[in-house]
Motif scaffolding. Structure first.
Motif, PDB file in Angstrom:
ATOM      1  N   GLY A  21       0.868  -1.246   0.066  1.00  0.00           N
ATOM      2  CA  GLY A  21       0.176   0.054  -0.053  1.00  0.00           C
ATOM      3  C   GLY A  21       0.882   1.468   0.025  1.00  0.00           C
ATOM      4  N   SER A  22       1.946   1.309   0.683  1.00  0.00           N
ATOM      5  CA  SER A  22       2.802   2.391   0.845  1.00  0.00           C
ATOM      6  C   SER A  22       3.866   2.463  -0.337  1.00  0.00           C
ATOM      7  CB  SER A  22       3.559   2.483   2.066  1.00  0.00           C
ATOM      8  OG  SER A  22       4.284   1.262   2.257  1.00  0.00           O
ATOM      9  N   THR A  23       4.212   1.241  -0.885  1.00  0.00           N
ATOM     10  CA  THR A  23       5.400   1.521  -1.893  1.00  0.00           C
ATOM     11  C   THR A  23       4.880   1.011  -3.458  1.00  0.00           C
ATOM     12  OG1 THR A  23       6.100  -0.703  -1.367  1.00  0.00           O
ATOM     13  CG2 THR A  23       7.132   0.968  -0.083  1.00  0.00           C
ATOM     14  N   GLY A  24       3.724   0.121  -3.352  1.00  0.00           N
ATOM     15  CA  GLY A  24       3.443  -0.547  -4.726  1.00  0.00           C
ATOM     16  C   GLY A  24       4.087  -1.744  -5.064  1.00  0.00           C
ATOM     17  N   ILE A  25       5.255  -2.248  -4.071  1.00  0.00           N
ATOM     18  CA  ILE A  25       5.594  -3.351  -4.315  1.00  0.00           C
ATOM     19  C   ILE A  25       4.712  -4.431  -3.926  1.00  0.00           C
ATOM     20  CG2 ILE A  25       7.924  -4.846  -3.679  1.00  0.00           C
ATOM     21  CD1 ILE A  25       9.297  -2.049  -3.618  1.00  0.00           C
ATOM     22  N   THR A  26       4.705  -5.411  -4.911  1.00  0.00           N
ATOM     23  CA  THR A  26       3.761  -6.614  -4.622  1.00  0.00           C
ATOM     24  C   THR A  26       4.520  -7.721  -3.188  1.00  0.00           C
ATOM     25  OG1 THR A  26       4.789  -8.141  -6.369  1.00  0.00           O
ATOM     26  CG2 THR A  26       2.813  -6.759  -6.908  1.00  0.00           C
ATOM     27  N   PRO A  27       3.497  -8.159  -2.626  1.00  0.00           N
ATOM     28  CA  PRO A  27       3.910  -8.983  -1.556  1.00  0.00           C
ATOM     29  C   PRO A  27       5.062 -10.243  -2.078  1.00  0.00           C
ATOM     30  CG  PRO A  27       1.682  -8.865  -1.387  1.00  0.00           C
ATOM     31  CD  PRO A  27       2.108  -8.155  -2.569  1.00  0.00           C
ATOM     32  N   ASN A  28       4.900 -10.786  -2.961  1.00  0.00           N
ATOM     33  CA  ASN A  28       5.890 -11.703  -3.291  1.00  0.00           C
ATOM     34  C   ASN A  28       7.237 -11.071  -3.660  1.00  0.00           C
ATOM     35  OD1 ASN A  28       4.846 -10.381  -5.489  1.00  0.00           O
ATOM     36  ND2 ASN A  28       5.264 -12.062  -6.850  1.00  0.00           N
ATOM     37  N   VAL A  29       7.472  -9.982  -4.351  1.00  0.00           N
ATOM     38  CA  VAL A  29       8.862  -9.366  -4.641  1.00  0.00           C
ATOM     39  C   VAL A  29       9.151  -8.637  -3.169  1.00  0.00           C
ATOM     40  CG1 VAL A  29       9.749  -7.279  -5.766  1.00  0.00           C
ATOM     41  CG2 VAL A  29       8.138  -8.678  -6.961  1.00  0.00           C
ATOM     42  N   SER A  30       8.557  -8.249  -2.266  1.00  0.00           N
ATOM     43  CA  SER A  30       9.054  -7.877  -1.052  1.00  0.00           C
ATOM     44  C   SER A  30       9.339  -8.996  -0.279  1.00  0.00           C
ATOM     45  CB  SER A  30       8.091  -6.630  -0.154  1.00  0.00           C
ATOM     46  OG  SER A  30       6.891  -7.412  -0.212  1.00  0.00           O
ATOM     47  N   ALA A  31       8.811 -10.028  -0.483  1.00  0.00           N
ATOM     48  CA  ALA A  31       9.101 -11.366   0.477  1.00  0.00           C
ATOM     49  C   ALA A  31      10.401 -11.819  -0.215  1.00  0.00           C
ATOM     50  CB  ALA A  31       8.078 -12.548   0.266  1.00  0.00           C
ATOM     51  N   ARG A  32      10.745 -11.500  -1.313  1.00  0.00           N
ATOM     52  CA  ARG A  32      12.058 -12.390  -1.794  1.00  0.00           C
ATOM     53  C   ARG A  32      13.143 -11.320  -1.309  1.00  0.00           C
ATOM     54  NH1 ARG A  32      10.068 -12.097  -8.120  1.00  0.00           N
ATOM     55  NH2 ARG A  32       8.394 -13.397  -7.581  1.00  0.00           N
ATOM     56  N   ILE A  33      12.850  -9.880  -1.349  1.00  0.00           N
ATOM     57  CA  ILE A  33      14.005  -9.087  -0.809  1.00  0.00           C
ATOM     58  C   ILE A  33      14.206  -9.426   0.713  1.00  0.00           C
ATOM     59  CG2 ILE A  33      14.264  -6.639  -0.272  1.00  0.00           C
ATOM     60  CD1 ILE A  33      12.835  -5.926  -2.952  1.00  0.00           C
ATOM     61  N   ALA A  34      12.909  -9.470   1.406  1.00  0.00           N
ATOM     62  CA  ALA A  34      13.194  -9.882   2.863  1.00  0.00           C
ATOM     63  C   ALA A  34      13.674 -11.177   3.288  1.00  0.00           C
ATOM     64  CB  ALA A  34      11.755 -10.114   3.450  1.00  0.00           C
ATOM     65  N   PHE A  35      13.513 -12.153   2.392  1.00  0.00           N
ATOM     66  CA  PHE A  35      14.448 -13.186   2.432  1.00  0.00           C
ATOM     67  C   PHE A  35      15.681 -13.271   2.343  1.00  0.00           C
ATOM     68  CE2 PHE A  35      16.516 -16.898   0.481  1.00  0.00           C
ATOM     69  CZ  PHE A  35      16.183 -18.088   1.397  1.00  0.00           C
ATOM     70  N   PHE A  36      16.298 -12.504   1.299  1.00  0.00           N
ATOM     71  CA  PHE A  36      17.668 -12.493   0.965  1.00  0.00           C
ATOM     72  C   PHE A  36      18.406 -11.383   2.210  1.00  0.00           C
ATOM     73  CE2 PHE A  36      16.210 -14.069  -3.173  1.00  0.00           C
ATOM     74  CZ  PHE A  36      17.248 -15.395  -3.218  1.00  0.00           C
TER      75      PHE A  36
END
Length: 117
Positions: A21-36
């Motif tokens: 909601g605040s960045t427009g980045i989808t949950p799957n993409v932000s989950a990938r970034i968070a994982f790494f």
């Protein structure tokens, strides 16, 4: 190997949706970034501690991981050689939760990209 259908905890799922909601980045993409981000840190998943996978967003492995699927699975198997299937999924979810903790309060795409550097 990770199961074909994967989910996160309800709390992490809500954080990912709020971040979208605040960045427009989808949950799957932000989950990938968070994982790494989590893998880069010293965090280690503790299998003996109960971890709930109670989120309602159940996606297939390819949607969650995209082109990072092979690297993600190799990193998980290297770090947790004793885990398989559901245990590996729980480790992945735990790393996403750990990695999203530093990004969950980001209010704009600009600040998100600054924090990911």
């Amino acid at each position: 190997m990770l199961p074909n259908r994967m989910q996160l905890s309800k709390t992490v799922e809500e954080q990912l949706k709020k971040l979208k909601g605040s960045t427009g980045i989808t949950p799957n993409v932000s989950a990938r970034i968070a994982f790494f981000r989590s893998i880069e840190s010293d965090y280690t998943y503790q299998p003996e501690i109960a971890y709930k996978l109670d989120g309602s967003l159940v996606l297939d492995k390819f949607t969650w991981l995209g082109k990072t699927q092979l690297v993600t699975e190799l990193l998980l198997k290297q770090k947790y050689p004793e885990l398989e299937g559901k245990g590996l999924q729980t480790a992945w979810a735990s790393h996403v939760e750990h990695g999203i903790s530093s990004l969950r309060n980001v209010k704009s795409l600009h600040k998100f990209t600054y924090n990911v550097k």
